[in-house]
Write an enzyme that holds these catalytic residues in place. Structure first.
Site, short mmCIF file in Angstrom:
data_model
loop_
_atom_site.label_atom_id
_atom_site.label_comp_id
_atom_site.label_asym_id
_atom_site.label_seq_id
_atom_site.Cartn_x
_atom_site.Cartn_y
_atom_site.Cartn_z
N TYR A 1 -5.69 9.93 15.71
CA TYR A 1 -4.44 10.31 15.04
C TYR A 1 -3.72 11.44 15.78
O TYR A 1 -4.31 12.44 16.17
CB TYR A 1 -4.72 10.76 13.60
N LYS B 1 11.24 1.46 6.58
CA LYS B 1 11.64 1.23 7.97
C LYS B 1 10.79 0.10 8.56
O LYS B 1 9.66 -0.14 8.09
CB LYS B 1 11.50 2.52 8.78
N ASP C 1 0.81 -1.21 0.00
CA ASP C 1 0.00 0.00 0.00
C ASP C 1 0.85 1.26 0.00
O ASP C 1 0.57 2.22 -0.72
CB ASP C 1 -0.93 -0.02 1.22
N LEU D 1 8.28 -4.23 1.63
CA LEU D 1 7.74 -5.48 2.16
C LEU D 1 7.60 -5.41 3.69
O LEU D 1 8.16 -4.52 4.33
CB LEU D 1 8.65 -6.64 1.77
#
Length: 345
Positions: free
Chosen positions: A239, A101, A18, A78
């Protein structure tokens, strides 16, 4: 392999994650300093659809992309537990690497990967984007102007609403968990502002009973001179992506520190004894800047000791927090709903 200094850095992408689809691939396809050559997926149809969308070739399987002679560097989005293997494979194939990261899930693996990249004279960069946003340069300039005096405490939080429970972030075997996903941001910010080695004095992790991953955490850190850092993180929150520097003369707060949209004019608040100053900084595109910095590193040569040391300190600090954290059981919260993507990287 062709010398990357003779033209744009030719990039391949391992996977259709994504973050790649939303943020990195559009920039890789548009920037003049790089040429998006191919995107790979284990699913040939998915690779073909993604390739058509971004105007490049599709490759079935990551190995097939790594065998291409027309690829100078790869971007790896990944899950964290797969980073070590595919970074090793990419470096072995002579490719420079920009990896999401964390670079790996352990300090020892990070150390070995950096050693391997150095031995092959290849760039291996951890794709933290936020340090490339100009708002942090502006903050450093304000600190040099002594607007808060001597910094006594750094505090930072990065939390996001519950994520897709089917995603890798809820799978321990894929390197899931909030510490590696959101916690690493305030930890890196603390290191960038306080400098040097930070020690974890104490930490907490809330472990989801169903999945076994940490969904929230906190840490208290100390610099060598005793300056404190307090961080909190998670993906079971409303958030927030902020940091604050509290000094002898005032306090400076950045409210959209880690994932500001490129059109946002970031607000910075300075509180002093008799005055509150609200600054509005220039918008910037940290994803584009990150890609440009990587391409420049490929052209100019491998990362220097300072960059490597920062990556190693980050990996060591994450491991220290894991070891020292007091763990608490956490019952799953509300059912996940599709999040507002404005908060995502």
């Amino acid at each position: 392999m062709r010398d990357a200094r003779h033209g744009p850095v030719r990039v391949g992408v391992l996977g259709c994650a994504d973050i790649a689809l939303r943020r990195m691939l559009p920039v890789l396809a548009a920037e003049a300093c790089v040429e998006l050559v191919a995107v790979a997926s284990r699913d040939a149809d998915k690779a073909a659809r993604t390739a058509a969308r971004f105007g490049c070739d599709g490759a079935r399987g990551y190995d097939a992309l790594l065998r291409r002679d027309d690829v100078d560097a790869v971007y790896i989005p990944l899950p964290p537990a797969l980073h070590r293997h595919w970074i090793t494979e990419a470096l072995g194939a002579g490719k420079h690497v920009l990896c999401e990261k964390p670079l790996s899930t352990s300090y020892d693996d990070t150390l070995e990967l950096l050693k391997l990249a150095r031995s092959r004279q290849l760039v291996l960069a951890e794709n933290f984007m936020f340090p490339h946003h100009s708002q942090h340069r502006a903050v450093r300039e304000l600190l040099q102007e002594d607007v808060v005096g001597t910094v006594q405490v750094f505090s930072s939080s990065f939390g996001v609403p519950p994520l897709d429970p089917a995603g890798f972030r809820y799978r321990p075997d894929l390197g899931g968990g909030a510490l590696l996903d959101t916690g690493v941001y305030p930890l890196l910010a603390a290191q960038l502002y306080l400098g040097g080695e930070l020690e974890a004095l104490g930490a907490t992790l809330r472990i989801d009973e169903r999945t076994g991953v940490d969904v929230a955490g906190t840490a208290l850190l100390s610099a060598a001179d005793g300056t404190a850092a307090q961080v909190s993180f998670g993906f079971d929150h409303s958030y927030r992506a902020h940091y604050a520097l509290w000094g002898t003369r005032g306090r400076l707060t950045v409210e959209r520190a880690f994932t500001p949209p490129e059109q946002l004019r970031p607000p910075v608040r300075i509180q002093q004894q008799d005055r509150v100053t609200e600054l509005t900084l220039a918008p910037d595109h940290q994803v584009r800047n990150s890609v440009r910095a990587f391409a420049e590193a490929v052209v100019s040569g491998p990362l220097g000791p300072a960059e490597e040391e920062l990556t190693l300190r980050q990996a060591r600090l994450v491991e220290d927090i894991r070891l020292k954290a007091r763990r608490f059981s956490h019952r799953p919260g509300p059912v996940w709903n599709a999040p507002d993507r404005t908060h995502q990287r």
